[in-house]
Design an enzyme around this catalytic site. Structure first.
Site, PDB file in Angstrom:
ATOM      1  N   ASP A  49       0.921  -0.819  -0.018  1.00 44.41           N
ATOM      2  CA  ASP A  49       0.165   0.242  -0.127  1.00 44.41           C
ATOM      3  C   ASP A  49       0.868   1.531  -0.245  1.00 44.41           C
ATOM      4  O   ASP A  49       1.548   1.583   1.098  1.00 44.41           O
ATOM      5  CB  ASP A  49      -0.496  -0.080   1.261  1.00 44.41           C
ATOM      6  CG  ASP A  49      -1.878   0.654   1.445  1.00 44.41           C
ATOM      7  OD1 ASP A  49      -1.992   1.489   0.619  1.00 44.41           O
ATOM      8  OD2 ASP A  49      -2.764  -0.337   1.886  1.00 44.41           O
TER       9      ASP A  49
ATOM     10  N   ASP B 270      -3.314   4.494  -2.168  1.00 44.19           N
ATOM     11  CA  ASP B 270      -4.227   4.958  -1.708  1.00 44.19           C
ATOM     12  C   ASP B 270      -4.810   6.117  -2.239  1.00 44.19           C
ATOM     13  O   ASP B 270      -4.254   7.140  -2.847  1.00 44.19           O
ATOM     14  CB  ASP B 270      -3.155   5.353  -0.618  1.00 44.19           C
ATOM     15  CG  ASP B 270      -4.054   6.122   0.834  1.00 44.19           C
ATOM     16  OD1 ASP B 270      -4.799   4.518   1.728  1.00 44.19           O
ATOM     17  OD2 ASP B 270      -4.451   6.785   1.336  1.00 44.19           O
TER      18      ASP B 270
ATOM     19  N   HIS C  34     -10.598  -2.565   5.670  1.00 45.70           N
ATOM     20  CA  HIS C  34      -9.680  -1.693   6.963  1.00 45.70           C
ATOM     21  C   HIS C  34     -10.589  -0.828   6.946  1.00 45.70           C
ATOM     22  O   HIS C  34     -10.992   0.527   7.963  1.00 45.70           O
ATOM     23  CB  HIS C  34      -8.478  -1.763   6.942  1.00 45.70           C
ATOM     24  CG  HIS C  34      -7.912  -0.675   6.241  1.00 45.70           C
ATOM     25  ND1 HIS C  34      -7.661  -0.732   5.225  1.00 45.70           N
ATOM     26  CD2 HIS C  34      -7.699   0.720   5.938  1.00 45.70           C
ATOM     27  CE1 HIS C  34      -7.190  -0.055   4.529  1.00 45.70           C
ATOM     28  NE2 HIS C  34      -7.219   1.149   4.928  1.00 45.70           N
ATOM     29  N   ASP C  35     -11.406  -0.068   5.801  1.00 43.38           N
ATOM     30  CA  ASP C  35     -12.503   0.994   6.071  1.00 43.38           C
ATOM     31  C   ASP C  35     -13.644   1.056   6.458  1.00 43.38           C
ATOM     32  O   ASP C  35     -14.294   2.021   6.483  1.00 43.38           O
ATOM     33  CB  ASP C  35     -11.951   2.154   5.371  1.00 43.38           C
ATOM     34  CG  ASP C  35     -10.815   2.559   4.878  1.00 43.38           C
ATOM     35  OD1 ASP C  35      -9.968   2.825   6.385  1.00 43.38           O
ATOM     36  OD2 ASP C  35     -10.231   2.407   3.711  1.00 43.38           O
TER      37      ASP C  35
END
Ligand code: GLC
Length: 511
Positions: free
Chosen positions: A89, A185, A298-299
């Protein structure tokens, strides 16, 4: 297919409460046993971890909590030995304010690094995506710098060619080390055209019209992709902050991004078979090549809590859909054992910066602590970030001494070790489906020759090189009898399709 590992939460080997590369190495056999061929690692570069690594302070160093550069290299080598590719990432929209670039930039208006960031005498109305203004006054030069996220995450100025070159060098550094690609990202957020008009307001909420998807974003993406293309067999997936397919599709092309991380499934808040079908159809109509398929990351809150609470069969049927539909699936760690959300019972338990900012804003707004906690929790992304549940030992086997975030108390009943021994567990179902996908090129590359929805049953036929596979997902309340022809073979499921069950059938297209 990818398996997303949220870097701090997978396996801690040295007892500091954070996962690390040595811990990850010890779990590679497990990842391999899933059948997964690619891992997306969330950021592991040096960072003060205001946003768990999405705030990089040095692009050339591994964060000491995760180990050393040597540990990373060993991890990469071991993963490659197991035929698992690693994508990292990379956050290039902003850096930590601890980064040397920012520390120099803030020193004076004529510092050589000044234009690496965006400075203005007066802020405009642009808001941060974490809440509050996107501008912070820095007293040294009495100017404001721009930050789309937390004030300790300053936005890079992509209008400055020096920034472009710096990031290209970063990409080459990691590609030279052998990483297989990147997850870029918030890549459509890059500020390429500077600060333009104020954003309009709609019903008291700001519409992010001018601060994202700026005209120069595609040129910036090309500068990234051209470096990745210097190397053989590398892959790039871009996070496009949008669930609108018209926005997403414009960035997916050979000179921009291989695939885009589309939030259309991920943003489904409550189960609706119709909605899932509509999204599949829209992906098919609009995306030129493969869409990405995922229900969790993860969001966002865990898949089970949103879409299959107390409904293990539906969780299986959703996994089956994600692993057989056309596209590139991303499994979020723990999804394969049905991990559930955690909830912060006090602000001390709230680790996520987005949750905390919204908690503080609510207090400032005059709300009570209890109300503020509720509001904070609404935005709190910790829900899906609790440590991987390996076994019934202390801290679920994540660490032998501490954990940076609380462990879900349900780990005694829900953990890898247990599910590995149970017949018909969700974990076994995932393994079976992944193995099926790996062994059937139709499921990897096939196009849809049919995609339909009736009686709450989604079905599609995928075809590739003369073969076809038909998949049915019964999300309704009644059983359905599916006619399987004599020259078709059932790969999984039963022809009497019970609610929340699925059926996968293979046949030859000449039949
Ligand atoms: C992306 C990440 C998120 C992070 C944000 C800022 O949306 O997925 O976790 O907070 O970018 O870097």
């Amino acid at each position: 297919m990818f398996y997303e590992i949220y870097m701090p939460s997978y396996k801690d080997s040295n007892g500091d409460g954070f996962s690390d590369f040595k811990g990850l190495i010890s779990k590679l056999d497990y990842v391999q046993s899933l059948g997964v061929k690619g891992i997306w690692l969330t950021p592991f570069l040096e960072s003060p971890k205001v946003d768990n690594g999405y705030d990089v302070s040095n692009y050339y160093r591994v964060d000491s909590a995760y180990g050393s550069l040597e540990d990373f290299k060993t991890f990469l080598k071991e993963a490659h030995k197991k035929d698992i590719k690693i994508i990292m990432d990379l956050v290039v929209n902003h850096t930590s304010t601890d980064s040397k670039w920012f520390q120099e930039s803030k020193k004076s208006k004529d510092n050589p690094y000044r234009d690496y960031y965006i400075w203005k005498d007066q802020p405009n109305n642009w808001e941060s995506f974490f809440g509050g203004s996107a501008w912070e006054l820095d007293k040294t030069t009495n100017q404001y710098y721009y930050h789309q996220f937390d004030k300790r995450m300053a936005d890079l100025n992509w209008g400055n060619p020096k920034v472009v070159t710096e990031i290209q060098n970063v990409l080459r550094f990691w590609l030279d080390l052998g990483v297989d690609g990147f997850r870029m990202d918030v890549i459509n957020f890059l500020t390429t055209d500077g600060i333009t008009k104020d954003n309009p307001m709609k019903d008291g909420v700001q519409e992010h019209l001018n601060d994202i998807n700026q005209k120069g974003v595609k040129t910036a993406m090309k500068s990234i992709k051209s470096v990745v293309n210097e190397y053989d067999n590398r892959f790039i997936v871009g996070e496009i902050g949008s669930d609108k397919i018209e926005v997403l599709k414009q960035y997916q092309s050979p000179d921009l991004l291989d695939v885009v991380f589309n939030f259309n499934f991920g943003s489904i808040k409550e189960f609706s078979a119709q909605r899932i079908y509509d999204e599949l159809q829209s992906m098919e109509k609009n995306m030129q090549s493969y869409p990405t398929l995922f229900f969790g990351s993860h969001d966002m809150p865990r898949l089970v809590d949103r879409l299959a609470k107390d409904n293990p069969e539906r969780a299986e049927a959703l996994a089956a859909l994600m692993l057989t539909a056309k596209g590139i699936p991303f499994i979020y760690y723990g999804e394969e054992i049905g991990m559930e959300n955690i909830e912060a019972n006090s602000v001390a338990e709230m680790m996520d910066i987005q949750g905390r900012i919204n908690y503080d804003l609510a207090l400032k707004d005059g709300k009570s602590q209890e109300e503020a906690l509720k509001i904070g929790n609404r935005h709190n992304r910790d829900k899906s970030r609790s440590p991987m549940q390996w076994n019934t030992e202390h801290l679920a086997g994540f660490s032998d001494s501490s954990s940076w975030i609380k462990v879900n108390p349900n780990y005694k009943k829900l953990n890898v070790e247990m599910l590995e021994t149970q017949n018909n567990s969700l974990l076994k179902e995932y393994k079976k489906l992944i193995a099926l996908r790996n062994s059937e090129p139709v499921l990897q590359y096939g196009n849809y020759s049919q995609l339909s929805f009736s009686n709450d049953c989604i079905s599609f036929v995928r075809t590739y090189k003369g073969e076809h596979i038909t998949c049915y997902f019964n999300y309704g309340n009644n059983p359905l009898e599916i006619k399987v022809k004599s020259n078709e073979k059932i790969l999984s499921g039963k022809s009497l399709l019970q609610p929340n069950n699925y059926l996968i059938v293979k046949g030859l297209s000449s039949s």
